[in-house]
Structures are given as C-alpha cells and as structure tokens.
Write a protein that holds these residues in place. Structure first.
Motif, mmCIF file in Angstrom:
data_model
loop_
_atom_site.group_PDB
_atom_site.id
_atom_site.type_symbol
_atom_site.label_atom_id
_atom_site.label_comp_id
_atom_site.label_asym_id
_atom_site.label_seq_id
_atom_site.Cartn_x
_atom_site.Cartn_y
_atom_site.Cartn_z
ATOM 1 N N LYS A 543 -21.629 48.606 11.710
ATOM 2 C CA LYS A 543 -21.742 47.490 10.768
ATOM 3 C C LYS A 543 -23.159 46.946 10.815
ATOM 4 C CE LYS A 543 -17.261 47.362 9.834
ATOM 5 N NZ LYS A 543 -16.680 47.635 8.469
ATOM 6 N N TYR A 544 -23.598 46.354 9.694
ATOM 7 C CA TYR A 544 -24.917 45.736 9.720
ATOM 8 C C TYR A 544 -24.890 44.269 9.288
ATOM 9 C CZ TYR A 544 -24.872 47.200 4.747
ATOM 10 O OH TYR A 544 -24.537 47.415 3.431
ATOM 11 N N ASN A 545 -23.710 43.750 9.023
ATOM 12 C CA ASN A 545 -23.628 42.311 8.733
ATOM 13 C C ASN A 545 -23.699 41.506 10.048
ATOM 14 O OD1 ASN A 545 -20.883 43.581 9.019
ATOM 15 N ND2 ASN A 545 -20.322 41.382 9.179
ATOM 16 N N ILE A 546 -24.297 40.316 9.970
ATOM 17 C CA ILE A 546 -24.472 39.479 11.167
ATOM 18 C C ILE A 546 -23.134 38.863 11.567
ATOM 19 C CG2 ILE A 546 -25.611 37.412 12.093
ATOM 20 C CD1 ILE A 546 -27.908 37.973 10.222
ATOM 21 N N ARG A 547 -22.779 39.010 12.850
ATOM 22 C CA ARG A 547 -21.525 38.439 13.354
ATOM 23 C C ARG A 547 -21.636 36.920 13.433
ATOM 24 N NH1 ARG A 547 -20.082 42.259 18.489
ATOM 25 N NH2 ARG A 547 -20.872 40.403 19.544
ATOM 26 N N LYS A 548 -20.489 36.272 13.380
ATOM 27 C CA LYS A 548 -20.461 34.802 13.430
ATOM 28 C C LYS A 548 -21.112 34.264 14.706
ATOM 29 C CE LYS A 548 -18.442 33.519 9.590
ATOM 30 N NZ LYS A 548 -19.174 32.643 8.621
ATOM 31 N N ASP A 549 -20.862 34.916 15.839
ATOM 32 C CA ASP A 549 -21.444 34.416 17.079
ATOM 33 C C ASP A 549 -22.948 34.598 17.112
ATOM 34 O OD1 ASP A 549 -21.263 37.167 17.204
ATOM 35 O OD2 ASP A 549 -20.809 37.215 19.350
ATOM 36 N N SER A 550 -23.447 35.549 16.314
ATOM 37 C CA SER A 550 -24.885 35.782 16.271
ATOM 38 C C SER A 550 -25.595 34.842 15.308
ATOM 39 C CB SER A 550 -25.175 37.234 15.867
ATOM 40 O OG SER A 550 -24.721 38.121 16.868
ATOM 41 N N SER A 573 -34.568 45.790 14.751
ATOM 42 C CA SER A 573 -33.141 46.032 14.975
ATOM 43 C C SER A 573 -32.931 47.405 15.579
ATOM 44 C CB SER A 573 -32.365 45.924 13.667
ATOM 45 O OG SER A 573 -32.356 44.591 13.213
ATOM 46 N N HIS A 574 -31.860 47.509 16.384
ATOM 47 C CA HIS A 574 -31.607 48.736 17.134
ATOM 48 C C HIS A 574 -30.115 49.077 17.093
ATOM 49 C CE1 HIS A 574 -35.649 48.286 18.966
ATOM 50 N NE2 HIS A 574 -35.357 46.980 18.930
ATOM 51 N N THR A 575 -29.819 50.355 17.298
ATOM 52 C CA THR A 575 -28.434 50.824 17.385
ATOM 53 C C THR A 575 -28.203 51.457 18.745
ATOM 54 O OG1 THR A 575 -28.898 53.065 16.584
ATOM 55 C CG2 THR A 575 -28.482 51.343 14.912
ATOM 56 N N ASP A 576 -26.922 51.837 18.970
ATOM 57 C CA ASP A 576 -26.651 52.637 20.164
ATOM 58 C C ASP A 576 -26.826 54.111 19.807
ATOM 59 O OD1 ASP A 576 -24.254 53.575 18.951
ATOM 60 O OD2 ASP A 576 -23.144 51.847 19.725
ATOM 61 N N SER A 577 -26.520 54.997 20.735
ATOM 62 C CA SER A 577 -26.813 56.425 20.549
ATOM 63 C C SER A 577 -25.697 57.188 19.858
ATOM 64 C CB SER A 577 -27.109 57.079 21.900
ATOM 65 O OG SER A 577 -25.969 56.996 22.751
ATOM 66 N N GLY A 579 -23.370 58.566 16.993
ATOM 67 C CA GLY A 579 -23.658 58.878 15.603
ATOM 68 C C GLY A 579 -24.946 59.673 15.473
ATOM 69 N N LYS A 580 -25.186 60.166 14.247
ATOM 70 C CA LYS A 580 -26.378 60.958 13.999
ATOM 71 C C LYS A 580 -27.632 60.079 14.106
ATOM 72 C CE LYS A 580 -24.208 64.402 10.967
ATOM 73 N NZ LYS A 580 -24.237 65.068 9.644
ATOM 74 N N ASP A 581 -28.736 60.669 14.555
ATOM 75 C CA ASP A 581 -29.975 59.917 14.712
ATOM 76 C C ASP A 581 -30.446 59.356 13.388
ATOM 77 O OD1 ASP A 581 -29.750 60.694 17.297
ATOM 78 O OD2 ASP A 581 -31.498 62.009 17.332
ATOM 79 N N SER A 582 -30.327 60.166 12.305
ATOM 80 C CA SER A 582 -30.817 59.726 10.990
ATOM 81 C C SER A 582 -29.994 58.554 10.472
ATOM 82 C CB SER A 582 -30.777 60.885 9.994
ATOM 83 O OG SER A 582 -29.448 61.377 9.870
ATOM 84 N N TYR A 583 -28.659 58.645 10.729
ATOM 85 C CA TYR A 583 -27.789 57.550 10.288
ATOM 86 C C TYR A 583 -28.104 56.269 11.055
ATOM 87 C CZ TYR A 583 -23.634 54.699 9.542
ATOM 88 O OH TYR A 583 -22.790 53.657 9.243
ATOM 89 N N ASN A 584 -28.326 56.424 12.338
ATOM 90 C CA ASN A 584 -28.627 55.242 13.155
ATOM 91 C C ASN A 584 -29.930 54.582 12.726
ATOM 92 O OD1 ASN A 584 -26.305 55.379 14.674
ATOM 93 N ND2 ASN A 584 -27.243 56.595 16.325
ATOM 94 N N LEU A 585 -30.899 55.402 12.322
ATOM 95 C CA LEU A 585 -32.164 54.838 11.855
ATOM 96 C C LEU A 585 -31.936 54.042 10.568
ATOM 97 C CD1 LEU A 585 -35.219 54.750 12.459
ATOM 98 C CD2 LEU A 585 -35.464 56.741 10.961
ATOM 99 N N LEU A 587 -29.025 52.687 9.652
ATOM 100 C CA LEU A 587 -28.195 51.520 9.987
ATOM 101 C C LEU A 587 -29.038 50.391 10.591
ATOM 102 C CD1 LEU A 587 -25.363 50.282 10.176
ATOM 103 C CD2 LEU A 587 -25.137 51.346 12.443
ATOM 104 N N SER A 588 -29.956 50.755 11.471
ATOM 105 C CA SER A 588 -30.779 49.724 12.099
ATOM 106 C C SER A 588 -31.695 49.045 11.081
ATOM 107 C CB SER A 588 -31.605 50.331 13.237
ATOM 108 O OG SER A 588 -32.529 51.284 12.740
#
Length: 646
Positions: A543-550, A573-577, A579-585, A587-588
C-alpha cells in the motif's frame, strides 16, 4: 563650737542610720527578687526610690520585676530611666527588653531606635543574628496575619485560665479560680498563688460544667500545663517540686517546677503519679507536649546548657517506658530570652511562645517545621489576631478540624489570663508543601522528552532539588511554597524553559513544558524525523496510502515547516525486500508522492518539498531477498525519511 560638732555628729549618724535602712530594704527586695516573688519586690523597690535612693542595679531589677509581671508600661518607664541615667551600665539584655516593652505599647518608632542600640552593643547574640529590621519583620508578621477567627473561651472566669490541652471531647486547662489569686507562674516559674487542673467538654452538651481533674492530681501548690496520650491512659503535667506532701526548695530558696506522669486506673482515676527521672531540684522542667507518634516528649527548661532564661528541649520515650537524654533544640529555636510552651501537631509543626524572636510585644506564638528530626527551618510568627502586643502563649491546634486554643493576658479578657478559641481559615505558609507535576515535551513534535531534568531554583538562584522525566516524559516534585521558586526544564539540544511559582496556599500545580530545539538547521542531509524524535512513518504491505497512525507524525513535520518558513525537505520512501525490485521502486515512489501530496494538502508550498522512492535499495536490516524475516522485521524497512535540503 562643741554644739556645732554635736549637731554635725547627729546629722552624720542619722544619715548613716538612713543609709543602713535603705540597704536593709534593698537586701530584702533583692531576696524577694531572687525568689521570683516580683510583686513584693516591686513594692519595696518603689519605696526605696521614693526615698531618693537609685542605682543601675535597682532599676534593672525593678524593670525586670514589672516585665515578668507583664506590667509593660511601668517596665518601659523604668528601663527608660536606666538607659537615660546609666547608659554605661545598661547591658544588651536591658535594651532588648526595653524594646520589647515599647512594642507592647505600640511605640514602634522608639522600639526601632532601642533595637538599633541593642544591635550596636552585641554581635554574637542569637536575637541579633535573626533580627533584620523593624519594617522587615513587621511585614513578615503582616503576611501571616488575618488567618484566624478568634473567639473567647466560654468557660473563662474573672480569674486566670490558661494552658489548654486536648482531652477526650474537651479540654484540660489550668486555673486559680478556686483561690481567687492571679497567678504569674508562667513568667516566674515560682509563685505563691495556687493553680489547679480542670476539665471541661468543649461542646454545648457540657453546659459550662467545669470540674477539677482530680484531687489525686491537684495539690496545695501549682499544677499546670498538661498533655494526655491519644488513648487517654497517660497524663504528663507540670507541678511545683513536691515530695511527700511538702514542697522542696533549691539552694536559693526557689521552688522549681517538674514534670510528673500519671496513668489512668481501672476505676477511672489518675494514679501512680511519679516525677520524670530527668527532673532536678536545681532547675525547672515544665510544659510537656508529645510528638505525633508519642515517642518524643518536648518541654521547657532552664537546665544547664540553655541559651536563655528558658529553652525548649526534647527527650526520647523508649519502648520500655524509660527516657533518653534531654536534648536542646538548638539556637534556631532558642534564644537568650524565653522560649516556652511547646506544642507539636500531627504534621510535625512545632508551635511555641517566645519573646526572643521578633514579635509584636511580650510573648508571641511562633511556628517551625520539624524536618526529619532537624530544627533548622524558618521560624515564623503566626501573626494577628492570635498574637498581639501582650503575652500570647499555650497554643494548641487540631490540624484535622483546623480548630485550636491559646491563652493571652490581653486587656479585653475577663481575668488575668484568658483562653481563646480559634478557627484557622488559611494555612500557615510554613506548613506549605506544594506538589508540582507535569510532562516535558518537544514543542514541535509534541513527543515526551525522556530523561529531561526539571529543577527547582530559589530566588537566590540556588538549586533546591531536581527530578528526571520518566519514559512518558512525566516528573513529580514537592516544593516549599513559603517562598518563591523557579521550576526549570532542560535537556541536551533544547532551549531551557522555566516558570515562576510565587508563595501560595499549597494547592497542587501542573506545569507542562514544551521545549524548543536549540537549532533545527542541523545541516544538509540530516533527517528531520530524528531531530524531532518522530516515530517511524510506516506503510501497510503493498500500500502507499498514509496510515492513520502515521498522519500524526507527518503533522509534526508540517508544524516544523510552518514554524521555519525557510525549511525545505525531501521525502525519501522505502519498501521491504518482498516483491519484485522494479515494483518496489515504483511503490516507494508512490509512497513518497503520497506523503508530499498530503503535506501540500495541509498548506505546505510544493516548492518546499521533493519526494523520491528508493524501493528496497536502502534496507536498514538484514532482510534482503532470500532472507527469512518476520513481518515485524520487514515492516521496519517500509518507512519514510525527511531529509533537510535547506
């Protein structure tokens, strides 16, 4: 010629006889004076003065006789004559007493002049060291005045009533009502008048029914100040030195005072009356009172080691009923004059009477806090209307009901001494501890600051105490509200903040501190999130929407940018590892843009913001591709940073 010589011889002889007669009268007066029998001493000294004989010693003793009989107007006139006619023979003590008598006459201007002379001729006197100025101490007394509603005790008589003490639902007090004599015992510690102990219920049900406490207690000499244990089974009281039905004199012919103890028998009578083992035939021990835990007995005495005419002492009451060694309370409490009639409250406030501490005249009532067995705190005059220009003494006080009693020889009373009831409407500042608590936070982020110091600084800029904030940024302190204090919060990297607390009635106070960082322009490349001690801004998986606590944490960044208008930041912004690297880039990048857009929606100009996604290229732990990690460990990598550009 022979006739002239004869006449001259007769004149010389008559002068010699006259001089011999004066000396005989003075000797007799001095004997009465030394026995503390001041009334007959006054009569004789006056007779000698009327015949034209005067000396510094005679004026001193006559003045003292008036002084100890509370005849302050005649005492002042006598001391004035001593000061005017014999200045070289007037010692410091007589300047002090002269000043005291002038206060009782409300002649404060002359008293001020005489006190200045007293200060001039002495330097090591306790009273000189505690005395500031007439204006200062009168201002201090004024601050404590007006806190009592005072009413006459309904059981007073035309005679003398004083020394009230709490007993069951009423009082024990001392009176000479059955003899008709006006006792001066509290001043002289030796008088020929008879005082007995009486009891009364201090409520309407008693209907004024006053009875003697018991024939087994009252003798043909004095019985006076008393205190009863909380269980009502043990009584301590003052009595003249009395053994086997006879009074006992010391080597100077003076009947001293002693403290006696009595216990309640099964028949309801006071029995097993015995004197305390530290009494003496050579000095007086009198006016007992007990500590709240009843393990300490306080009393007044002129025993060796006293600073003045009478001092206040304490002695331990051991578990087996034995007693320790009497201890002087020290020179903060005791002066070279009279300190007497102690009373200790349930909150360890010591009340006592003194004419050595600055007062309004005669004996005044003072109070001090007993701090862990120490007697080095501030001594406060309780002020008007309890204190006045005459003698005020034998003060007792119930801190639960705020009610109490005291005695005074003020002119509006019925008898020589009268008991007065009072209600305390406002606490004495000396019994004033104020609870101060709060939270220390970052002014921008609103985060609690853990480990911050909160200090109490007095008006002399000296640190009194301090506390450290806990894991929630909270602190708790107890300050002395008899004085002004600064409460100051500080921690590394922040500008200190403080608030002034003036004297108060002790009501609890909450002070929250919001500290500003000493500098937010930490430099290009620094993470604003770390400077503001923000919680990490996390995103849900995929997800890339900001969480309520954030949102709360992003709002803190927005607040900082609103405060510092020149601040520009870049959102990384950063993701975890997973998923695919391209998708994570991708998403971030979306997460960075979402954060920037959220801040723009809140009013931050888009020119001040940049955003970039780094995918999984900057992991902060070992959770790379192929490494088995928990969901919690992966979550640490799904984050945003706020990097300072300008």
């Amino acid at each position: 010629m022979i006739k002239k010589i004869h006449i001259l011889f007769v004149l010389v002889f008559l002068m010699g006889v006259s001089g011999f007669a004066q000396e005989k009268l003075i000797t007799k007066a001095n004997e009465k004076y030394d026995e503390y029998s001041f009334s007959p001493a006054i009569d004789i000294y006056k007779k000698v003065l009327d015949r034209g004989y005067v000396s510094a010693d005679l004026l001193k003793k006559l003045g003292n006789s008036y002084y100890y009989n509370a005849d302050y107007e005649d005492a002042a006139n006598t001391y004035k004559r001593l000061v005017d006619e014999y200045p070289d023979e007037t010692g410091p003590e007589y300047y002090f007493r002269y000043a005291q008598t002038l206060k009782t006459l409300e002649d404060y201007e002359t008293s001020k002049v005489i006190m200045a002379k007293f200060l001039e001729v002495t330097s090591d006197d306790v009273r000189a060291n505690t005395y500031k100025s007439e204006e200062d101490y009168l201002n201090d007394i004024k601050k404590n005045s007006g806190r009592y509603n005072v009413l006459p005790f309904q059981y007073n008589s035309p005679y003398s009533e004083f020394a009230p003490s709490f007993y069951k639902k009423g009082l024990i007090f001392s009176s000479d009502r059955d003899t008709g004599n006006f006792a001066r015992y509290r001043h002289t510690w030796n008088s020929k008048d008879f005082l007995d102990l009486y009891k009364v219920n201090a409520d309407s049900a008693s209907n004024g029914f006053v009875t003697k406490l018991g024939d087994q207690l009252n003798t043909r000499l004095h019985e006076s100040t008393s205190v009863v244990t909380k269980d009502g089974q043990t009584l301590y009281f003052t009595r003249n030195n009395y053994k086997e039905g006879k009074y006992v004199k010391d080597g100077n012919g003076i009947i001293r005072l002693k403290i006696f103890k009595a216990v309640m028998s099964e028949e309801g009578l006071w029995s097993n009356i015995e004197e305390l083992p530290f009494n003496s035939d050579d000095y007086s021990i009198a006016h007992p009172t007990l500590s709240a835990d009843e393990k300490t007995l306080y009393f007044a005495s002129d025993m060796p080691g006293s600073f003045g005419e009478s001092d206040i002492f304490k002695v331990a009451i051991n578990e087996d009923g034995s007693y320790g060694t009497p201890e002087n309370l020290g020179d903060v409490i005791n002066t070279e004059a009279r300190e007497t009639f102690p009373f200790v409250t349930s909150k360890d406030i010591l009340y006592f009477s003194s004419d050595g501490h600055p007062g309004l005249g005669g004996l005044d009532i003072f109070a001090t806090k007993i701090d862990d067995g120490r007697f080095d705190g501030t001594v406060m005059n309780v002020g008007e209307p309890v204190n006045g220009r005459m003698d005020d003494f034998t003060f007792i006080f119930d801190e639960d009901t705020r009610e109490g009693y005291f005695a005074s020889n003020r002119s509006e009373g019925q008898g020589a001494d009268d008991i007065y009831a009072f209600l305390e409407t406002k606490p004495l500042l000396i019994d004033c501890e104020q609870a101060v608590s709060g939270v220390v936070r970052d002014k921008i982020s609103n985060e609690p600051l853990v480990g911050a110091s909160v200090k109490v600084i007095d008006e002399n800029n000296e640190e009194i105490m301090s506390a450290i904030t806990d894991a929630e940024g909270k602190y708790n302190l107890t300050v002395d509200c008899t004085q002004g204090n600064f409460v100051r919060a500080m921690t590394e990297g922040y500008i200190p903040s403080e608030e002034y607390l003036g004297k108060s009635d002790g009501a609890p106070k909450t002070i929250d501190f919001f500290l500003e960082r000493s500098s937010i322009s930490a430099g290009f490349g620094d993470d604003l999130a770390k400077l503001l001690q923000l919680s990490t801004i996390y995103f849900d998986f995929d997800k890339y929407n900001i969480r309520k606590d954030s949102e709360i944490e992003v709002e803190k960044v927005i607040a900082a940018m609103e405060k510092y208008s020149s601040l520009r930041i870049k959102v990384n912004s950063h993701t975890d590892s997973r998923g695919k690297d391209s998708y994570n880039l991708w998403l971030s990048q979306k997460r960075a843009e979402a954060t920037v857009n959220y801040m723009i929606s809140k009013g931050i100009a888009k020119e001040r913001l940049e955003g970039e996604g780094f995918g999984e290229t900057k992991l902060i732990n070992k959770c790379a591709n192929g490494v088995k990690c928990s969901d919690k460990d992966h979550e640490l990598n799904r984050r945003s940073e706020f990097i300072i550009l300008e």
